[in-house]
Design an enzyme around this catalytic site. Structure first.
Site, PDB file in Angstrom:
ATOM      1  N   LYS A 290       0.854  -1.198   0.000  1.00  0.00           N
ATOM      2  CA  LYS A 290       0.000   0.000   0.000  1.00  0.00           C
ATOM      3  C   LYS A 290       0.886   1.243   0.000  1.00  0.00           C
ATOM      4  O   LYS A 290       1.855   1.309   0.755  1.00  0.00           O
ATOM      5  CB  LYS A 290      -0.894  -0.035   1.236  1.00  0.00           C
ATOM      6  CG  LYS A 290      -1.968   1.049   1.300  1.00  0.00           C
ATOM      7  CD  LYS A 290      -2.850   0.847   2.539  1.00  0.00           C
ATOM      8  CE  LYS A 290      -3.969   1.861   2.635  1.00  0.00           C
ATOM      9  NZ  LYS A 290      -4.820   1.624   3.831  1.00  0.00           N
TER      10      LYS A 290
ATOM     11  N   SER B  97      -9.673   1.523   2.893  1.00  0.00           N
ATOM     12  CA  SER B  97      -8.824   2.258   1.980  1.00  0.00           C
ATOM     13  C   SER B  97      -7.738   1.425   1.302  1.00  0.00           C
ATOM     14  O   SER B  97      -7.127   1.896   0.350  1.00  0.00           O
ATOM     15  CB  SER B  97      -8.155   3.421   2.712  1.00  0.00           C
ATOM     16  OG  SER B  97      -7.273   2.923   3.710  1.00  0.00           O
TER      17      SER B  97
ATOM     18  N   SER C  29      -9.791  -0.600   7.194  1.00  0.00           N
ATOM     19  CA  SER C  29      -9.210  -0.436   5.855  1.00  0.00           C
ATOM     20  C   SER C  29      -8.500  -1.659   5.293  1.00  0.00           C
ATOM     21  O   SER C  29      -8.137  -1.666   4.116  1.00  0.00           O
ATOM     22  CB  SER C  29      -8.251   0.749   5.834  1.00  0.00           C
ATOM     23  OG  SER C  29      -8.974   1.956   5.792  1.00  0.00           O
TER      24      SER C  29
END
Lengths: 491, 101
Positions: free
Chosen positions: A79, A154, A178
């Site tokens: 990420k 996310s 997330s």
């Protein structure tokens, strides 16, 4: 191939790390743009890393390699709010468009040391603020099961890349769901470790008392392998718990004896999509079929968790994101001759941050400001205590784990919730309490909802005592083995 | 408490160091007010005698060994600054020349 499969194939020299990387990069290249998986591919760098793994392997005996390179050749995506000393670290924000970090996050460094290969930086909601993957300055990520739908967020690119079989696993971060919510929407396993289990050093801070780095993978076993590699105390993060590395993979196949599961009445809320509710009841039955004792529990404060969360998280975010001021790094606005320092701050920040990030900074600033602090922030912290007590009571009553849906409904369409921040926040109703209480939680694929003629994955979430990832993952593995249909790849 | 005025919004934007155009004030106020209206529900909880939970971690300080270690050099950090006048990071003028010392 998944994490354990790749590791075994590379360690037994059936295939080289470079061959694995080439194949994974090829698949990633075919899907990355279509699904908006990455902020940046790291093709050349990945091939170099893989070649280095191969050369390290060549100079080591079989036993040595097995202990030093437990992730030999495992292709992953990271990420893009985790710093890497190679490539850029952008948080999917214009604020950090060209930012190159001088160091790597501890979690990333530990994966590399153990032989993993980073294929690219995964797309995300800007600064990890969002539940759909739509709040990225680079454009949205799409759900591999239905590209007209969101993958959740996310950690959107991380979940979608693993689901699309473009990476064996991924690193994500979880502040209010997330990792777990997109894992549920994409049909992969997503683990948020206990607060403090994994170092946050090099994770761009959103809400420091809630953020935690964790894996997304195709199976519970694979997630355990990644957790074992990244966990453990880190001198660079004073909040990392002074405990040794986990060793969850070794015992992952051992069922939890006398497994007792708490099912909160709030998990069957009226807001659940009917098909999510159906899959959830099937999961409860699957556990019963495994011999688990299923007991009713009560989490009375959980319905206040979203309210407490959005105060605590935005308050911390407003403070953490104050560092982006156009002075030392990141975006700097062009100024006129009469403009001063305040203009530099406010213009750089307004140009750099997207609408959701600006909204959260303002909300957090307001709840901390003079005259509002007691009414909002101090109240939220007390509610946070009650959320923690709710979970404590379940565990004190003998539950090994608490079972809840990962989110109230399956993946929704792109654009469906972007104009209504509150509707988007309610996506996290089942996940935020776990962050407020600092507990470990894992989302496991449980079944499918059929919506508008399309099959969409539905996840269930297990939550355990702090630092009991061992029991958590063993229970999750029992479920996974009893429910193989949940592990299908998207069409 | 949750109804924000346009002036409230401008105050929050100023504190946040965010520029807010006149056309953005209304929509922004509406969205923030909606969220603040939602969080009002916390006031329905009985929180008397409840200790705030700021952080779940072990809240004791941990002392590091007093040993020199490698840190990032000035040159590395300076390279990240968008504008510099070595060896300084450059910012706009903050003292008005006419204002005296």
């Amino acid at each position: 191939m998944g994490v354990v499969e790749v590791r075994e194939a590379v360690l037994s020299r059936r295939v080289t790390a470079r061959e694995v990387a080439k194949a994974a990069l090829g698949r990633l290249a075919a899907h990355a743009d279509r699904l908006g998986l990455l902020t940046q591919p790291l093709t050349d760098r990945a091939l170099e890393q893989a070649a280095e793994v191969d050369s390290r392997l060549a100079s080591q005996s079989g036993d040595e390699a097995r202990s030093r390179l437990p992730l030999a050749g495992v292709p992953i995506v990271v990420k893009d709010n985790l710093c890497t000393s190679f490539g850029r670290t952008t948080c999917a924000s214009r604020m950090l468009e060209g930012y190159e970090s001088p160091y790597s996050a501890t979690a990333v460094a530990r994966l590399l040391e153990r032989g993993a290969v980073v294929l690219g930086k995964a797309n995300l909601d800007e600064f990890a603020m969002g539940s759909s993957g739509e709040h990225s300055a680079l454009g949205p990520t799409r759900n591999p099961w239905d590209p007209s739908r969101v993958p959740g967020g996310s950690s959107s690119g991380s979940a979608a890349a693993v689901a699309a079989r473009c990476a064996a696993a991924a690193l994500g971060s979880d502040t209010g769901g997330s990792i777990r919510q997109p894992a549920g929407h994409c049909g992969v396993v997503g683990l948020k470790p206990t607060y403090g289990r994994v170092s946050r050093y090099g994770l761009v801070a959103f809400a420091s008392s809630l953020d935690q780095v964790g894996p997304l993978a195709r199976s519970v076993e694979d997630a355990a392998a990644i957790l074992d590699a990244i966990s453990g105390v880190d001198p660079h993060d004073a909040t990392s718990a002074d405990r040794p590395h986990t060793d969850t993979l070794a015992s992952i196949g051992t069922p939890v004896e006398g497994l007792t599961l708490g099912v909160p009445r709030q998990a069957r809320g009226p807001g659940n999509h009917p098909q999510t509710a159906r899959v959830f009841e099937q999961a409860v039955e699957t556990f019963r079929g495994l011999g688990a004792r299923v007991v009713d529990v009560d989490l009375p404060t959980i319905e206040h968790a979203i309210a407490a969360y959005y105060i605590v998280a935005t308050a911390e975010a407003s403070s953490n994101l104050a560092r982006f001021d156009g002075v030392r790094y990141g975006r700097r606005a062009a100024l006129g001759p009469d403009d001063g320092l305040d203009d530099l701050y406010s213009r750089s920040r307004s140009e750099g941050f997207g609408p959701e990030v600006r909204r959260r900074i303002m909300l957090g600033t307001h709840v901390l400001s003079s005259g509002y602090y007691q009414a909002y922030y101090a109240t939220a912290l007390k509610a946070r205590r009650l959320v923690q007590r709710d979970f404590d009571r379940c565990f004190a009553a003998g539950c090994h784990a608490v079972l809840m849906p990962s989110s109230p409904g399956p993946a929704f369409r792109l654009g469906e919730k972007t104009s209504d921040p509150l509707a988007m926040y309610l996506e996290d109703v089942y996940t935020v309490g776990v962050n407020l209480a600092g507990l470990p939680g894992v989302s496991v694929p449980a079944g499918f909802a059929r919506v508008d003629g399309v099959e969409l994955p539905v996840g269930v979430q297990l939550i355990a005592r702090a630092f009991d990832e061992g029991t958590l993952l063993r229970a999750a593995r029992m479920f996974e083995l009893a429910n193989p249909a949940g592990r299908r790849a998207p069409p | 408490m949750s109804g924000l005025s346009d002036d409230d919004l401008r105050r929050i934007a100023r504190l946040s160091r965010l520029a807010l155009g006149d056309d953005q004030v209304g929509p922004c106020r509406e969205r923030l007010s909606a969220v603040l209206g939602y969080v009002e529900r916390l006031h329905g909880l009985d929180l008397s005698g409840v200790e705030p939970l700021v952080h779940v971690g072990d809240q004791t300080n941990r002392l590091a060994a007093d040993e020199a270690g490698q840190t990032l050099g000035n040159d590395v950090l300076m390279r990240m600054a968008p504008e510099r006048l070595e060896p300084f990071v450059k910012v706009p003028k903050v003292i008005d020349e006419g204002a005296g010392a």
